[in-house]
Design a protein around this motif. Structure first.
Motif, PDB file in Angstrom:
ATOM      1  N   THR A 144      -4.721  22.163   3.007  1.00 21.06           N
ATOM      2  CA  THR A 144      -6.147  22.479   3.151  1.00 21.06           C
ATOM      3  C   THR A 144      -6.931  21.237   3.551  1.00 21.06           C
ATOM      4  N   GLU A 145      -8.155  21.466   3.985  1.00 19.74           N
ATOM      5  CA  GLU A 145      -9.035  20.339   4.298  1.00 19.74           C
ATOM      6  C   GLU A 145      -9.242  19.460   3.070  1.00 19.74           C
ATOM      7  N   ALA A 146      -9.361  20.086   1.915  1.00 21.04           N
ATOM      8  CA  ALA A 146      -9.546  19.317   0.682  1.00 21.04           C
ATOM      9  C   ALA A 146      -8.324  18.451   0.390  1.00 21.04           C
ATOM     10  N   ASP A 147      -7.112  18.993   0.636  1.00 19.96           N
ATOM     11  CA  ASP A 147      -5.888  18.198   0.439  1.00 19.96           C
ATOM     12  C   ASP A 147      -5.916  16.958   1.315  1.00 19.96           C
ATOM     13  N   VAL A 148      -6.269  17.159   2.569  1.00 16.78           N
ATOM     14  CA  VAL A 148      -6.318  16.041   3.517  1.00 16.78           C
ATOM     15  C   VAL A 148      -7.360  15.014   3.086  1.00 16.78           C
ATOM     16  N   ASP A 149      -8.519  15.478   2.700  1.00 22.68           N
ATOM     17  CA  ASP A 149      -9.611  14.559   2.341  1.00 22.68           C
ATOM     18  C   ASP A 149      -9.260  13.737   1.107  1.00 22.68           C
ATOM     19  N   VAL A 150      -8.613  14.365   0.135  1.00 16.49           N
ATOM     20  CA  VAL A 150      -8.206  13.641  -1.072  1.00 16.49           C
ATOM     21  C   VAL A 150      -7.176  12.569  -0.724  1.00 16.49           C
ATOM     22  N   PHE A 151      -6.234  12.922   0.116  1.00 17.00           N
ATOM     23  CA  PHE A 151      -5.201  11.959   0.491  1.00 17.00           C
ATOM     24  C   PHE A 151      -5.788  10.820   1.322  1.00 17.00           C
ATOM     25  N   ALA A 152      -6.646  11.142   2.279  1.00 14.45           N
ATOM     26  CA  ALA A 152      -7.255  10.104   3.104  1.00 14.45           C
ATOM     27  C   ALA A 152      -8.102   9.157   2.252  1.00 14.45           C
ATOM     28  N   ALA A 153      -8.779   9.704   1.256  1.00 13.39           N
ATOM     29  CA  ALA A 153      -9.570   8.865   0.350  1.00 13.39           C
ATOM     30  C   ALA A 153      -8.667   7.927  -0.440  1.00 13.39           C
ATOM     31  N   ALA A 154      -7.488   8.418  -0.817  1.00 10.82           N
ATOM     32  CA  ALA A 154      -6.542   7.568  -1.543  1.00 10.82           C
ATOM     33  C   ALA A 154      -6.025   6.443  -0.652  1.00 10.82           C
ATOM     34  N   VAL A 180       0.841  -1.195   0.000  1.00 13.42           N
ATOM     35  CA  VAL A 180       0.000   0.000   0.000  1.00 13.42           C
ATOM     36  C   VAL A 180       0.876   1.245   0.000  1.00 13.42           C
ATOM     37  N   THR A 181       1.901   1.233   0.814  1.00  7.78           N
ATOM     38  CA  THR A 181       2.822   2.372   0.858  1.00  7.78           C
ATOM     39  C   THR A 181       3.437   2.622  -0.514  1.00  7.78           C
ATOM     40  N   GLN A 182       3.883   1.574  -1.153  1.00 16.42           N
ATOM     41  CA  GLN A 182       4.534   1.721  -2.460  1.00 16.42           C
ATOM     42  C   GLN A 182       3.578   2.310  -3.496  1.00 16.42           C
ATOM     43  N   ARG A 183       2.332   1.864  -3.475  1.00 22.32           N
ATOM     44  CA  ARG A 183       1.367   2.394  -4.440  1.00 22.32           C
ATOM     45  C   ARG A 183       1.020   3.853  -4.115  1.00 22.32           C
TER      46      ARG A 183
END
Length: 354
Positions: free
Chosen positions: A335-345, A306-309
């Motif tokens: 930003t909150e949007a940055d965090v949310d996009v990363f958490a979704a990934a 998961v880390t590698q991907r």
């Protein structure tokens, strides 16, 4: 008109380091303000002179600021000014001066680092004593300085009382205390205290104060809180190649950062985004957050695949290959949007792994 070409996508954010962030717009404005006309070089400019009062407002009337280029330079010059060639520095095994400065304290300053294993990156008087011994023994490098980091490399914080206990113990042993404050602003914001609470008021002798991670283009500052703790700093800064000729451009950035509340606003945002990220990933099955999130660092344990991907999509560093622990850092411009996009990934890759 400029011939420069933007060669990156400014909408892409990473979570590898707060050093990845750009320059805060208010800092850029300050640089432009200082750019017109000529000013005396090597620190005799009006901006560097005015900066002294700005730092004294935060750290007390005895404080003296010495702007330098970077954090390694600040730490090396500060520690060298506090030690004689036969003396040593006690620090945590995870300390930046030991793990992330390319051997600069040893190679450039000739320092002996006496490292201490800690569970959370923090020293205590008892842990200091594991290396603070052999005084007067000519066969042992003489312990002279205790160097602590706030916030630590593991994202943890010292309370003002914890710093005070270390300082009192070190001073009783005839030792000095240096604080690596690359993220001191984040620590103060998280603790809800003034910058002087865990520095001047706690008994710290010399501080390396971070600017780059707080929104500056470049620049850190050695802040001498106890004038008797250093010697030759003026000359050591030059011989260590940390004396800026156009120092006004370092100093005006610090003035913009510290004269108002920009330092606090930036730190509060970075800290809040780290908490948001930690809360988001804790709810993802299979993700473990093993350390407390106290400033702007989040540590997590993921499957290696998961880390590698994820690292192909976002920049961040693996902290411990053996355990699968990674480190995610947030910045003043996260930003909150940055965090949310990363958490979704993260969630997406964990589902794919399952």
């Amino acid at each position: 008109m400029t011939d420069a070409i933007r060669r990156h996508d400014p909408t892409v954010k990473g979570f590898a380091s707060d050093n990845y962030a750009g320059v805060h717009p208010e800092i850029l404005q300050a640089l432009a303000l200082a750019n017109e006309g000529h000013q005396i070089a090597y620190g005799e400019d009006v901006y560097t002179q005015a900066l002294q009062e700005v730092f004294r407002g935060h750290f007390g009337p005895a404080a003296q600021a010495w702007p330098v280029f970077n954090g390694t330079g600040a730490n090396v010059v500060a520690l060298r000014s506090m030690t004689a060639p036969w003396e040593a520095v006690v620090c945590a095994e995870s300390a930046h001066i030991h793990t992330d400065e390319g051997g600069a304290p040893e190679r450039s300053a000739g320092l002996k680092l006496l490292t201490v294993a800690t569970p959370d990156g923090k020293l205590t008087p008892e842990l200091v004593d594991t290396q603070a011994w052999g005084f007067g023994d000519e066969h042992r490098a003489q312990p002279k300085v205790v160097s602590i980091t706030q916030a630590t490399e593991l994202g943890t914080l010292y309370t003002p009382d914890e710093v005070r206990a270390i300082c009192e113990h070190a001073h009783q042993l005839g030792m000095l205390v240096h604080l690596d404050g690359a993220r001191a602003a984040n620590a103060a914001a998280a603790l809800g205290v003034p910058l002087r609470a865990f520095t001047t008021d706690a008994g710290v002798d010399v501080l390396s104060f971070g600017g780059t991670k707080a929104g500056l283009m470049f620049g850190e500052a050695i802040v001498v809180l106890n004038p008797d703790a250093v010697r030759g700093l003026r000359y050591l800064r030059k011989s260590a190649m940390q004396l800026a000729s156009k120092m006004r451009f370092v100093s005006v950035q610090f003035e913009a950062l510290l004269a108002g509340d920009l330092w606090l606003r930036n730190a509060r945002n970075a800290n809040a985004m780290a908490r948001r990220l930690a809360d988001a990933v804790r709810g993802i099955p299979g993700v473990e957050v093993p350390r407390p999130v106290q400033a702007n660092a989040v540590f997590a344990i993921l499957p290696a695949e998961v880390t590698q991907r994820l690292q192909k999509r976002f920049r961040f560093y693996t902290w411990n290959e053996a355990t699968g622990e990674v480190r995610w850092m947030t910045a003043f411009d996260t930003t909150e949007a940055d965090v949310d996009v990363f958490a979704a990934a993260v969630a997406e890759e964990m589902r794919a792994q399952a």
